[in-house]
Design an enzyme around this catalytic site. Structure first.
Site, PDB file in Angstrom:
ATOM      1  N   GLY A  78      -2.139   2.359   4.951  1.00  0.00           N
ATOM      2  CA  GLY A  78      -2.576   1.007   5.279  1.00  0.00           C
ATOM      3  C   GLY A  78      -1.515   0.142   5.922  1.00  0.00           C
ATOM      4  N   ASP A  89      -4.795 -12.781   4.898  1.00  0.00           N
ATOM      5  CA  ASP A  89      -6.033 -12.116   5.277  1.00  0.00           C
ATOM      6  C   ASP A  89      -7.277 -12.523   4.478  1.00  0.00           C
ATOM      7  OD1 ASP A  89      -4.753 -10.812   3.206  1.00  0.00           O
ATOM      8  OD2 ASP A  89      -4.641  -8.874   4.198  1.00  0.00           O
ATOM      9  N   HIS A 149      -6.410  -7.391   0.159  1.00  0.00           N
ATOM     10  CA  HIS A 149      -6.546  -5.991  -0.226  1.00  0.00           C
ATOM     11  C   HIS A 149      -5.765  -5.725  -1.515  1.00  0.00           C
ATOM     12  CE1 HIS A 149      -6.743  -6.162   4.247  1.00  0.00           C
ATOM     13  NE2 HIS A 149      -7.876  -5.509   4.003  1.00  0.00           N
ATOM     14  N   TYR A 173      -4.363 -10.474  10.046  1.00  0.00           N
ATOM     15  CA  TYR A 173      -4.770  -9.793  11.268  1.00  0.00           C
ATOM     16  C   TYR A 173      -5.520 -10.766  12.165  1.00  0.00           C
ATOM     17  CZ  TYR A 173      -3.622  -6.108   8.052  1.00  0.00           C
ATOM     18  OH  TYR A 173      -2.956  -5.356   7.125  1.00  0.00           O
ATOM     19  N   HIS A 196       0.814  -1.218   0.000  1.00  0.00           N
ATOM     20  CA  HIS A 196       0.000   0.000   0.000  1.00  0.00           C
ATOM     21  C   HIS A 196       0.848   1.269   0.000  1.00  0.00           C
ATOM     22  CE1 HIS A 196      -3.567  -2.339   0.505  1.00  0.00           C
ATOM     23  NE2 HIS A 196      -3.307  -2.709   1.739  1.00  0.00           N
ATOM     24  N   ASP A 223      -2.874 -11.010  -1.372  1.00  0.00           N
ATOM     25  CA  ASP A 223      -3.414 -10.379  -0.178  1.00  0.00           C
ATOM     26  C   ASP A 223      -4.874 -10.014  -0.453  1.00  0.00           C
ATOM     27  OD1 ASP A 223      -2.079  -8.687   2.383  1.00  0.00           O
ATOM     28  OD2 ASP A 223      -3.920  -7.794   1.587  1.00  0.00           O
TER      29      ASP A 223
END
Length: 287
Positions: free
Chosen positions: A111, A217, A142, A260, A103, A140
Protein backbone atom coordinates in the site's frame (compact mmCIF):
# COMPACT_ATOMS: atom_id res chain seq x y z
CA UNK A 1 6.91 11.94 -3.76
CA UNK A 2 6.88 15.58 -4.85
CA UNK A 3 4.15 16.37 -2.36
CA UNK A 4 6.60 16.27 0.55
CA UNK A 5 8.76 19.04 -0.92
CA UNK A 6 5.62 20.98 -1.81
CA UNK A 7 4.44 20.81 1.81
CA UNK A 8 7.75 22.24 2.98
CA UNK A 9 7.73 24.98 0.35
CA UNK A 10 4.16 26.03 1.10
CA UNK A 11 4.84 26.23 4.83
CA UNK A 12 7.72 28.62 4.14
CA UNK A 13 5.88 30.61 1.43
CA UNK A 14 2.79 31.06 3.60
CA UNK A 15 4.95 31.94 6.63
CA UNK A 16 3.46 29.17 8.73
CA UNK A 17 7.04 28.39 9.74
CA UNK A 18 10.44 29.99 9.36
CA UNK A 19 13.45 28.28 7.84
CA UNK A 20 15.10 28.28 11.27
CA UNK A 21 12.38 25.94 12.51
CA UNK A 22 13.17 23.26 9.93
CA UNK A 23 15.23 20.32 11.20
CA UNK A 24 16.87 17.76 8.93
CA UNK A 25 18.08 14.30 10.01
CA UNK A 26 21.84 13.93 10.19
CA UNK A 27 21.60 10.82 8.01
CA UNK A 28 19.31 8.05 6.86
CA UNK A 29 17.99 5.32 9.15
CA UNK A 30 20.63 2.71 9.91
CA UNK A 31 20.29 -1.00 9.26
CA UNK A 32 20.42 -1.63 13.01
CA UNK A 33 17.43 0.65 13.50
CA UNK A 34 15.50 -0.90 10.63
CA UNK A 35 16.24 -4.41 11.89
CA UNK A 36 14.35 -3.63 15.10
CA UNK A 37 11.20 -3.98 12.97
CA UNK A 38 12.08 -5.42 9.57
CA UNK A 39 13.64 -8.74 8.65
CA UNK A 40 17.30 -8.47 7.64
CA UNK A 41 16.77 -10.18 4.29
CA UNK A 42 13.98 -7.78 3.33
CA UNK A 43 16.06 -4.73 4.31
CA UNK A 44 19.04 -6.04 2.35
CA UNK A 45 17.06 -6.78 -0.82
CA UNK A 46 15.26 -3.45 -0.68
CA UNK A 47 18.56 -1.66 -0.11
CA UNK A 48 20.29 -3.26 -3.09
CA UNK A 49 17.28 -2.98 -5.39
CA UNK A 50 16.54 -6.68 -5.77
CA UNK A 51 12.96 -7.00 -4.51
CA UNK A 52 11.09 -9.40 -6.77
CA UNK A 53 8.20 -8.47 -9.06
CA UNK A 54 5.50 -9.65 -6.65
CA UNK A 55 7.01 -7.59 -3.81
CA UNK A 56 7.29 -4.48 -5.98
CA UNK A 57 3.71 -4.92 -7.19
CA UNK A 58 2.43 -5.22 -3.62
CA UNK A 59 4.15 -1.96 -2.67
CA UNK A 60 2.59 -0.13 -5.62
CA UNK A 61 5.34 2.21 -6.83
CA UNK A 62 6.45 0.08 -9.76
CA UNK A 63 10.02 -0.12 -11.05
CA UNK A 64 11.06 3.08 -9.22
CA UNK A 65 10.99 1.00 -6.02
CA UNK A 66 14.41 -0.32 -7.03
CA UNK A 67 15.89 3.10 -7.82
CA UNK A 68 18.65 4.33 -5.47
CA UNK A 69 16.93 7.70 -5.04
CA UNK A 70 13.72 6.11 -3.73
CA UNK A 71 15.68 3.74 -1.51
CA UNK A 72 17.55 6.66 0.09
CA UNK A 73 14.40 8.79 0.36
CA UNK A 74 12.53 5.97 2.08
CA UNK A 75 15.27 5.54 4.69
CA UNK A 76 15.48 9.30 5.12
CA UNK A 77 11.75 9.37 5.83
CA UNK A 78 12.24 6.90 8.69
CA UNK A 79 15.03 9.08 10.06
CA UNK A 80 12.77 12.11 9.78
CA UNK A 81 10.00 10.47 11.76
CA UNK A 82 12.47 9.49 14.48
CA UNK A 83 13.83 13.05 14.58
CA UNK A 84 10.29 14.41 14.81
CA UNK A 85 9.64 12.21 17.85
CA UNK A 86 12.91 13.26 19.47
CA UNK A 87 12.02 16.93 18.97
CA UNK A 88 8.54 16.33 20.36
CA UNK A 89 10.05 14.84 23.51
CA UNK A 90 12.25 17.91 23.79
CA UNK A 91 9.68 20.62 23.01
CA UNK A 92 6.29 18.99 23.55
CA UNK A 93 5.26 19.14 19.89
CA UNK A 94 6.91 18.60 16.51
CA UNK A 95 5.56 17.88 13.03
CA UNK A 96 7.00 16.04 10.05
CA UNK A 97 6.56 16.96 6.38
CA UNK A 98 6.33 13.24 5.56
CA UNK A 99 5.85 9.99 7.51
CA UNK A 100 3.08 7.60 8.40
CA UNK A 101 4.00 4.49 6.37
CA UNK A 102 1.72 2.25 8.39
CA UNK A 103 1.08 -0.53 5.84
CA UNK A 104 4.67 -1.84 5.90
CA UNK A 105 5.14 -5.24 7.58
CA UNK A 106 8.37 -6.80 8.89
CA UNK A 107 9.03 -8.82 5.74
CA UNK A 108 7.22 -6.90 3.00
CA UNK A 109 5.92 -3.51 1.94
CA UNK A 110 2.33 -2.80 0.98
CA UNK A 111 0.00 0.00 0.00
CA UNK A 112 2.72 2.52 -0.99
CA UNK A 113 4.60 1.83 2.25
CA UNK A 114 8.01 0.09 2.26
CA UNK A 115 9.50 0.67 5.73
CA UNK A 116 7.29 1.30 8.75
CA UNK A 117 8.63 4.59 10.10
CA UNK A 118 6.19 4.72 13.02
CA UNK A 119 7.15 1.24 14.21
CA UNK A 120 10.89 1.83 13.83
CA UNK A 121 10.61 5.10 15.75
CA UNK A 122 8.65 3.48 18.56
CA UNK A 123 11.07 0.58 18.90
CA UNK A 124 14.16 2.79 18.83
CA UNK A 125 12.81 5.09 21.55
CA UNK A 126 11.70 2.17 23.73
CA UNK A 127 15.09 0.51 23.26
CA UNK A 128 16.82 3.72 24.35
CA UNK A 129 14.45 3.89 27.35
CA UNK A 130 13.56 7.42 26.26
CA UNK A 131 9.93 6.46 26.98
CA UNK A 132 8.05 3.60 28.61
CA UNK A 133 4.72 3.75 26.74
CA UNK A 134 3.84 4.97 23.27
CA UNK A 135 0.45 5.58 21.68
CA UNK A 136 0.36 5.32 17.90
CA UNK A 137 -2.72 7.34 17.00
CA UNK A 138 -3.63 6.55 13.40
CA UNK A 139 -6.39 8.67 11.85
CA UNK A 140 -5.53 7.83 8.26
CA UNK A 141 -8.64 6.57 6.46
CA UNK A 142 -7.00 3.16 6.01
CA UNK A 143 -6.30 0.81 8.92
CA UNK A 144 -2.69 0.85 10.12
CA UNK A 145 -2.40 -2.87 9.52
CA UNK A 146 1.38 -3.14 9.45
CA UNK A 147 1.76 -1.22 12.68
CA UNK A 148 -0.98 -3.28 14.34
CA UNK A 149 0.73 -6.53 13.34
CA UNK A 150 4.17 -5.41 14.49
CA UNK A 151 2.97 -4.50 17.99
CA UNK A 152 0.30 -7.18 18.37
CA UNK A 153 2.07 -8.73 21.40
CA UNK A 154 3.40 -5.55 23.01
CA UNK A 155 1.84 -3.93 26.07
CA UNK A 156 4.01 -0.81 25.94
CA UNK A 157 2.71 0.30 22.53
CA UNK A 158 -0.97 1.07 22.09
CA UNK A 159 -2.09 1.03 18.45
CA UNK A 160 -5.28 2.99 17.84
CA UNK A 161 -6.63 2.97 14.29
CA UNK A 162 -9.77 4.91 13.34
CA UNK A 163 -10.51 4.15 9.70
CA UNK A 164 -13.17 3.57 7.07
CA UNK A 165 -14.47 0.05 7.68
CA UNK A 166 -14.94 -0.79 4.00
CA UNK A 167 -11.58 0.45 2.74
CA UNK A 168 -8.12 -1.01 2.12
CA UNK A 169 -6.76 -3.30 3.45
CA UNK A 170 -9.40 -5.93 2.77
CA UNK A 171 -7.85 -8.14 5.43
CA UNK A 172 -7.56 -6.11 8.61
CA UNK A 173 -5.15 -6.81 11.46
CA UNK A 174 -6.09 -6.42 15.12
CA UNK A 175 -4.96 -3.13 16.65
CA UNK A 176 -5.07 -2.55 20.38
CA UNK A 177 -8.19 -0.58 19.51
CA UNK A 178 -9.84 -0.42 16.11
CA UNK A 179 -12.62 2.08 15.42
CA UNK A 180 -14.17 1.22 12.03
CA UNK A 181 -16.26 4.01 10.56
CA UNK A 182 -19.22 3.82 8.14
CA UNK A 183 -18.96 5.18 4.61
CA UNK A 184 -19.93 8.81 4.20
CA UNK A 185 -19.28 9.98 7.78
CA UNK A 186 -19.13 13.79 7.91
CA UNK A 187 -17.32 16.32 10.07
CA UNK A 188 -19.39 16.53 13.23
CA UNK A 189 -19.95 12.80 13.76
CA UNK A 190 -16.32 12.09 12.95
CA UNK A 191 -14.96 14.72 15.33
CA UNK A 192 -17.28 13.57 18.10
CA UNK A 193 -15.96 10.03 17.70
CA UNK A 194 -12.33 11.19 17.71
CA UNK A 195 -12.88 13.20 20.90
CA UNK A 196 -14.52 10.32 22.75
CA UNK A 197 -12.02 7.67 21.70
CA UNK A 198 -8.81 9.68 22.09
CA UNK A 199 -9.70 11.10 25.51
CA UNK A 200 -10.48 7.62 26.81
CA UNK A 201 -7.22 6.12 25.57
CA UNK A 202 -5.13 9.00 26.91
CA UNK A 203 -6.72 8.59 30.32
CA UNK A 204 -6.49 4.81 30.47
CA UNK A 205 -3.14 4.13 28.79
CA UNK A 206 -1.30 7.33 29.82
CA UNK A 207 1.41 7.27 27.15
CA UNK A 208 4.72 9.08 27.43
CA UNK A 209 4.56 10.01 23.75
CA UNK A 210 1.97 10.07 20.97
CA UNK A 211 3.01 9.27 17.40
CA UNK A 212 0.22 10.78 15.33
CA UNK A 213 -0.55 9.69 11.75
CA UNK A 214 -2.62 12.62 10.49
CA UNK A 215 -3.67 11.22 7.12
CA UNK A 216 -5.87 13.61 5.15
CA UNK A 217 -7.52 10.86 3.11
CA UNK A 218 -10.77 11.02 5.15
CA UNK A 219 -11.46 14.11 2.99
CA UNK A 220 -14.57 13.97 0.80
CA UNK A 221 -12.51 14.68 -2.34
CA UNK A 222 -9.91 11.99 -1.69
CA UNK A 223 -10.03 9.38 -4.44
CA UNK A 224 -9.03 6.56 -2.06
CA UNK A 225 -11.14 7.54 0.94
CA UNK A 226 -14.74 6.72 1.77
CA UNK A 227 -15.50 9.44 4.33
CA UNK A 228 -16.74 13.00 3.75
CA UNK A 229 -14.64 15.38 5.82
CA UNK A 230 -14.10 18.95 4.65
CA UNK A 231 -10.96 21.06 4.90
CA UNK A 232 -12.55 22.74 7.91
CA UNK A 233 -13.26 19.35 9.46
CA UNK A 234 -9.65 18.26 9.03
CA UNK A 235 -8.40 21.51 10.57
CA UNK A 236 -10.75 21.06 13.51
CA UNK A 237 -9.47 17.49 13.90
CA UNK A 238 -5.84 18.62 14.05
CA UNK A 239 -6.62 21.35 16.57
CA UNK A 240 -8.67 18.95 18.67
CA UNK A 241 -6.09 16.14 18.68
CA UNK A 242 -3.06 18.33 19.35
CA UNK A 243 -4.81 20.35 22.04
CA UNK A 244 -6.19 17.32 23.90
CA UNK A 245 -2.85 15.50 23.92
CA UNK A 246 -0.86 18.56 24.94
CA UNK A 247 -3.40 19.53 27.61
CA UNK A 248 -2.74 16.11 29.14
CA UNK A 249 0.96 16.97 29.32
CA UNK A 250 1.95 14.40 26.70
CA UNK A 251 4.40 15.16 23.87
CA UNK A 252 3.04 14.56 20.37
CA UNK A 253 4.86 13.99 17.08
CA UNK A 254 2.70 14.62 14.01
CA UNK A 255 3.25 12.87 10.66
CA UNK A 256 1.28 13.78 7.55
CA UNK A 257 0.16 10.28 6.59
CA UNK A 258 -1.85 9.43 3.49
CA UNK A 259 -3.66 11.62 1.04
CA UNK A 260 -4.47 11.41 -2.66
CA UNK A 261 -5.37 14.16 -5.13
CA UNK A 262 -4.31 14.78 -8.75
CA UNK A 263 -3.30 18.37 -7.91
CA UNK A 264 -0.25 18.19 -5.66
CA UNK A 265 -0.71 21.76 -4.45
CA UNK A 266 -4.26 21.00 -3.28
CA UNK A 267 -3.00 17.89 -1.51
CA UNK A 268 -0.01 19.68 0.01
CA UNK A 269 -2.20 22.48 1.38
CA UNK A 270 -4.40 19.84 2.98
CA UNK A 271 -1.36 18.25 4.62
CA UNK A 272 -0.26 21.70 5.82
CA UNK A 273 -3.33 21.88 8.05
CA UNK A 274 -1.44 19.78 10.61
CA UNK A 275 1.37 22.32 10.72
CA UNK A 276 -1.02 25.28 10.81
CA UNK A 277 -2.72 23.74 13.83
CA UNK A 278 0.66 23.04 15.42
CA UNK A 279 1.73 26.65 14.93
CA UNK A 280 -1.39 27.75 16.81
CA UNK A 281 -0.69 25.21 19.56
CA UNK A 282 2.78 26.66 20.07
CA UNK A 283 1.09 29.98 20.86
CA UNK A 284 -1.79 28.59 22.90
CA UNK A 285 0.42 26.33 25.02
CA UNK A 286 3.25 28.86 25.26
CA UNK A 287 5.91 26.51 23.91
Amino acid sequence: MGVFQRVHDLLIEDQVIQASQVHVPAGIATDDQLHMVHEKDFVARFSNGTLNEAEVRRIGFGEVTRHPDLIERTKAEVAGTLLTAELALQHGLACNTAGGTHHAFPSFGSGFCILNDLAVTAKVLLHRKAVDRILILDLDVHQGDGTAFIFRDRKDVFTLSMHAANNFPARKQKSTLDVPLPDGMEDDDYLRTVAEVVSGVLQDFRPDLVLYDAGVDPHADDKLGRLKLTDNGLMRREMQVLDSVMAAGIPIAGNIGGGYHPDLTVLARRHCLLHRAAAQMFVDHKL
